[in-house]
Design a protein around this motif. Structure first.
Motif, PDB file in Angstrom:
ATOM      1  N   LYS A 175      -4.154  -5.494  -7.031  1.00 40.35           N
ATOM      2  CA  LYS A 175      -4.208  -4.154  -6.460  1.00 40.35           C
ATOM      3  C   LYS A 175      -3.179  -3.244  -7.126  1.00 40.35           C
ATOM      4  O   LYS A 175      -3.439  -2.059  -7.355  1.00 40.35           O
ATOM      5  CB  LYS A 175      -3.973  -4.217  -4.954  1.00 40.35           C
ATOM      6  CG  LYS A 175      -4.394  -2.947  -4.230  1.00 40.35           C
ATOM      7  CD  LYS A 175      -4.547  -3.170  -2.742  1.00 40.35           C
ATOM      8  CE  LYS A 175      -5.109  -1.922  -2.059  1.00 40.35           C
ATOM      9  NZ  LYS A 175      -5.275  -2.122  -0.601  1.00 40.35           N
ATOM     10  N   GLU A 207      -1.207   4.246  -1.361  1.00 37.57           N
ATOM     11  CA  GLU A 207      -2.536   4.145  -0.755  1.00 37.57           C
ATOM     12  C   GLU A 207      -2.374   4.277   0.757  1.00 37.57           C
ATOM     13  O   GLU A 207      -1.932   3.344   1.435  1.00 37.57           O
ATOM     14  CB  GLU A 207      -3.195   2.817  -1.094  1.00 37.57           C
ATOM     15  CG  GLU A 207      -4.591   2.686  -0.497  1.00 37.57           C
ATOM     16  CD  GLU A 207      -5.308   1.431  -0.955  1.00 37.57           C
ATOM     17  OE1 GLU A 207      -5.997   0.809  -0.134  1.00 37.57           O
ATOM     18  OE2 GLU A 207      -5.165   1.075  -2.139  1.00 37.57           O
ATOM     19  N   ASP A 245       0.820  -1.207   0.000  1.00 41.85           N
ATOM     20  CA  ASP A 245       0.000   0.000   0.000  1.00 41.85           C
ATOM     21  C   ASP A 245       0.858   1.262   0.000  1.00 41.85           C
ATOM     22  O   ASP A 245       0.509   2.270  -0.640  1.00 41.85           O
ATOM     23  CB  ASP A 245      -0.936  -0.001   1.207  1.00 41.85           C
ATOM     24  CG  ASP A 245      -2.019  -1.068   1.100  1.00 41.85           C
ATOM     25  OD1 ASP A 245      -2.210  -1.606  -0.016  1.00 41.85           O
ATOM     26  OD2 ASP A 245      -2.661  -1.363   2.117  1.00 41.85           O
ATOM     27  N   ASP A 296      -4.547  -2.339 -10.548  1.00 35.67           N
ATOM     28  CA  ASP A 296      -5.615  -1.343 -10.399  1.00 35.67           C
ATOM     29  C   ASP A 296      -5.047   0.048 -10.151  1.00 35.67           C
ATOM     30  O   ASP A 296      -5.674   1.056 -10.497  1.00 35.67           O
ATOM     31  CB  ASP A 296      -6.553  -1.730  -9.257  1.00 35.67           C
ATOM     32  CG  ASP A 296      -7.435  -2.919  -9.611  1.00 35.67           C
ATOM     33  OD1 ASP A 296      -7.562  -3.222 -10.820  1.00 35.67           O
ATOM     34  OD2 ASP A 296      -7.977  -3.555  -8.685  1.00 35.67           O
TER      35      ASP A 296
END
Length: 218
Positions: free
Chosen positions: A111, A57, A52, A114
């Motif tokens: 992820k 993120e 992340d 994306d």
């Protein structure tokens, strides 16, 4: 049960498995309760936190969703008290660890894709998601990380990441192809354990013998 609920439960199951693995390693090193829970938390969520942060993120899912941290902490705490019984389930834990490796590999790669990470980067992020927690666990407990030794572990995760990226590029990113990618990592890891497959290591040769120390020439 909806698909999102099923994916969440599978994700939390993977967190629990890796937390149990980390807590077991900490118990073996005679750490206290806090140390066991901390190592279990890092083993379960370390790879996802790195993922992340790399894809920007924030806050990472491990901190944003209380269910992840709670699952890791509760599982690690349970292992602290139940480790004698848990130690008898080594084969079961290895199987679950292989399943968690597959799930985390596919989830991490997806992820990254994306987040518009290029294919090569997505493969690396998928692998790091799967192996990052175990790497941190071994470093915290003073062991050479499993992923750097001869076992087929990181290689299995990398192979799964590559398959996910290829499927996505070909437009086959539906549930069935992704389940197939999970099963590939899972099967490769189990077969490697069963057949004791390992990556090659460098052959060390003894230094050449000399006839003794000689002085400088006259």
């Amino acid at each position: 049960m909806t698909t999102s609920t099923a994916l969440l439960l599978a994700d939390l199951a993977g967190v629990a498995v890796f937390a149990a693995s980390g807590a077991s390693a900490a118990v073996a090193k005679r750490l206290d309760l806090f140390g066991v829970v901390f190592v279990g938390f890092v083993a379960a969520l370390g790879g996802g936190i790195v993922r992340d942060l790399v894809i920007d993120e924030v806050p990472p899912l491990a901190f944003a969703d209380w269910r992840y941290a709670t699952t890791a902490a509760v599982t690690a705490g349970a292992i602290f008290w139940l480790h004698p019984q848990f130690a008898r389930l080594r084969t079961t834990v290895l199987v679950l660890d292989a399943a968690g490796l597959g799930l985390f590999t596919v989830a991490g790669t997806l992820k990254a894709l994306d987040a518009q990470v290029p294919p090569v980067g997505a493969c690396l992020i998928g692998m790091i998601t799967a192996i990052g927690g175990g790497l941190c666990r071994d470093l915290l407990t003073g062991e050479i990380p499993v992923v750097l030794r001869r076992e087929i572990y990181a290689v299995a995760a990398l192979a799964g990441s590559i398959v996910v990226v290829l499927l996505d590029g070909l437009g086959y990113a539906g549930p069935i192809p992704l389940v197939a990618a999970v099963l590939l990592v899972f099967g490769l890891r189990l077969v490697a354990l069963r057949r004791r497959w390992s990556a090659p290591v460098a052959a060390l040769r003894p230094p050449p013998r000399t006839g003794g120390i000689t002085g400088p020439p006259d």
